[in-house]
Motif scaffolding. Structure first.
Motif, PDB file in Angstrom:
ATOM      1  N   THR A   1       0.841  -1.193   0.000  1.00  0.00           N
ATOM      2  CA  THR A   1       0.000   0.000   0.000  1.00  0.00           C
ATOM      3  C   THR A   1       0.879   1.247   0.000  1.00  0.00           C
ATOM      4  OG1 THR A   1      -0.085  -0.080   2.428  1.00  0.00           O
ATOM      5  CG2 THR A   1      -1.910  -1.104   1.230  1.00  0.00           C
ATOM      6  N   TRP A   2       0.408   2.278  -0.683  1.00  0.00           N
ATOM      7  CA  TRP A   2       1.013   3.618  -0.701  1.00  0.00           C
ATOM      8  C   TRP A   2       2.376   3.646  -1.390  1.00  0.00           C
ATOM      9  CZ3 TRP A   2      -2.861   6.506  -0.307  1.00  0.00           C
ATOM     10  CH2 TRP A   2      -3.898   6.213   0.596  1.00  0.00           C
TER      11      TRP A   2
ATOM     12  N   ASP B   1      -3.368   5.438   8.921  1.00  0.00           N
ATOM     13  CA  ASP B   1      -2.836   4.705   7.778  1.00  0.00           C
ATOM     14  C   ASP B   1      -2.016   3.508   8.208  1.00  0.00           C
ATOM     15  OD1 ASP B   1      -2.520   4.221   5.123  1.00  0.00           O
ATOM     16  OD2 ASP B   1      -0.733   5.435   4.939  1.00  0.00           O
ATOM     17  N   THR B   2      -1.788   2.616   7.245  1.00  0.00           N
ATOM     18  CA  THR B   2      -1.102   1.340   7.473  1.00  0.00           C
ATOM     19  C   THR B   2      -0.231   1.021   6.270  1.00  0.00           C
ATOM     20  OG1 THR B   2      -3.031   0.509   8.690  1.00  0.00           O
ATOM     21  CG2 THR B   2      -1.468  -1.134   7.910  1.00  0.00           C
TER      22      THR B   2
ATOM     23  N   SER C   1       0.622  -2.159   4.355  1.00  0.00           N
ATOM     24  CA  SER C   1       0.216  -3.549   4.210  1.00  0.00           C
ATOM     25  C   SER C   1       0.937  -4.082   2.981  1.00  0.00           C
ATOM     26  CB  SER C   1      -1.296  -3.675   4.058  1.00  0.00           C
ATOM     27  OG  SER C   1      -1.697  -5.022   4.094  1.00  0.00           O
TER      28      SER C   1
ATOM     29  N   THR D   1       1.678  -6.283   8.049  1.00  0.00           N
ATOM     30  CA  THR D   1       1.199  -4.915   8.244  1.00  0.00           C
ATOM     31  C   THR D   1       1.908  -4.286   9.431  1.00  0.00           C
ATOM     32  OG1 THR D   1      -0.565  -5.476   9.811  1.00  0.00           O
ATOM     33  CG2 THR D   1      -1.110  -5.595   7.474  1.00  0.00           C
TER      34      THR D   1
ATOM     35  N   THR E   1       1.416  -0.388  11.770  1.00  0.00           N
ATOM     36  CA  THR E   1       0.778   0.930  11.899  1.00  0.00           C
ATOM     37  C   THR E   1       0.863   1.405  13.338  1.00  0.00           C
ATOM     38  OG1 THR E   1      -1.289   2.160  11.587  1.00  0.00           O
ATOM     39  CG2 THR E   1      -1.483  -0.101  12.346  1.00  0.00           C
TER      40      THR E   1
ATOM     41  N   GLY F   1      -5.217  -3.302  11.779  1.00  0.00           N
ATOM     42  CA  GLY F   1      -3.836  -3.674  11.485  1.00  0.00           C
ATOM     43  C   GLY F   1      -3.427  -5.066  11.925  1.00  0.00           C
TER      44      GLY F   1
ATOM     45  N   SER G   1      -6.763  -6.378   7.702  1.00  0.00           N
ATOM     46  CA  SER G   1      -5.688  -5.580   7.109  1.00  0.00           C
ATOM     47  C   SER G   1      -4.894  -6.356   6.074  1.00  0.00           C
ATOM     48  CB  SER G   1      -4.734  -5.105   8.200  1.00  0.00           C
ATOM     49  OG  SER G   1      -4.051  -6.215   8.770  1.00  0.00           O
TER      50      SER G   1
ATOM     51  N   THR H   1      -5.939  -0.699   3.756  1.00  0.00           N
ATOM     52  CA  THR H   1      -5.601   0.512   4.489  1.00  0.00           C
ATOM     53  C   THR H   1      -6.825   1.404   4.539  1.00  0.00           C
ATOM     54  OG1 THR H   1      -4.086   2.420   4.565  1.00  0.00           O
ATOM     55  CG2 THR H   1      -4.764   1.658   2.395  1.00  0.00           C
TER      56      THR H   1
END
Length: 353
Positions: free
Chosen positions: A36-37, A217-218, A220, A234, A236, A250, A256, A269
């Protein structure tokens, strides 16, 4: 005239050559790292590990640990997301898609290495999840450094500014504070009266805390190693200004993150308090098991939540056992990062709501 043995052997090899080539082409899809992200350095760390022969589990730990050390977006690892008391606490999970083992920690204090603590739970206990002081004591007893203060100057300043703003917004509802920041006591009134009271507090956010990529936010991450095995993890520090003791999605397997070697994996997330009620990553994996492609499985899982909670904010990223990936989101624009053998470096994919 009878054919010679060499001719027969050559013909047999030519017959099976397309099959052998296909197997080789399939193997070249691995390893794969998906996160993620745009947590690019975390993906690079996981990629270095798995490309050098590490297992999927070990690579996930390396990737998430890198994000903790970098304090990605201020929402992963120590030094971010203070709770109502100004303290940072960590949630983390790791899952092995081969054995279906899970190790997780929740509301962990005094230990900065969330993902490594989760790995220790999986490796050195028969439990799945440890929480609070017990998680901290276990992690330290297994060799992680601690106890230590997980706050930072940035988290302390953020908390001080929040206190000066009468502790708004927060995650309380149907309560009245004795003072601006509590203690609180419950009230049982009509929606109209509660709305009027909220307006008197000066903001509707008194009842609807903001959720966004820099407050909730996390990381993952899913990794497929060179053997084709998958693991997810994960990490967070949870929702900013959460009520002490709150555990989000999380450290919850299936919410998650989730992985099954036979199918693939998923990371999520967003607003964990909402999303954990639907186990979206378990849903994604089960949908792919039934034949859905990653994109359709991801969209289906998100839509199930949106039908019940149209204002929720969140996203999932799905990867099947062959390394194909896709994301879906609701309420925000979502980005996820990937590295695979056909890429020179990490690539970031953008998903629109």
């Amino acid at each position: 005239m009878a054919r010679s043995y060499p001719s027969i052997i050559l013909s047999t090899l030519l017959l099976f050559l397309p099959l052998l080539t296909g197997v080789e082409a399939e193997a070249k899809k691995f390893p794969v790292v998906v996160s993620t992200w745009p947590f690019i350095e975390a993906v690079r760390a996981a990629w270095r590990a798995v490309d050098n022969g590490s297992s999927a589990v070990d690579a996930v730990v390396e990737g998430c640990s890198a994000c903790e050390q970098l304090r990605c977006d201020g929402t992963v690892g120590p030094g971010g997301s203070p709770n109502e008391k100004g303290e940072t606490m960590l949630d983390a999970l790791v899952m092995d898609g081969v054995t279906m083992e899970v190790g997780a920690v929740a509301a962990m204090r005094y230990v900065k290495d969330g993902i490594r603590a989760a790995r220790l739970v999986m490796k050195h206990s028969q439990h799945t999840l440890l929480a609070g002081e017990g998680a901290s004591a276990f992690a330290i007893s297994m060799g992680l450094p601690g106890p230590m203060n997980l706050s930072s100057p940035e988290s302390v300043n953020k908390w001080s500014d929040w206190k000066e703003n009468r502790c708004q917004p927060n995650f309380r509802k149907n309560v009245v504070p004795a003072n601006d920041c509590g203690p609180y006591k419950p009230i049982d009134v009509s929606r109209e009266v509660l709305t009027e009271y909220s307006c008197e507090m000066g903001t509707a956010e008194y009842r609807l805390p903001l959720v966004g990529p820099h407050s909730h936010d996390t990381i993952s991450m899913a990794v497929i190693d060179k053997m084709g095995h998958i693991a997810v993890g994960t990490s967070t520090n949870g929702a900013t200004f959460k009520i002490p003791g709150r555990v989000g999605d999380g450290p919850i397997a299936g919410s998650s993150a989730y992985a099954d070697d036979e199918v693939g994996g998923c990371g999520a997330t967003g607003d964990g308090d909402i999303m954990m009620r639907f186990l979206p990553c378990y849903q994604v994996v089960e949908s792919m098991r039934q034949g859905m492609k990653p994109e359709k499985a991801a969209k289906d899982a998100v839509s199930r939540i949106a039908r019940k909670f149209p204002d929720f904010v969140g996203a999932v990223v799905a990867v099947d056992k062959n390394g194909s990936h896709a994301g879906a989101c609701h309420g925000w624009t979502f980005q996820y990062s990937v590295q695979s053998p056909d890429m020179d470096d990490v690539q970031v994919f953008t998903v629109l709501p």
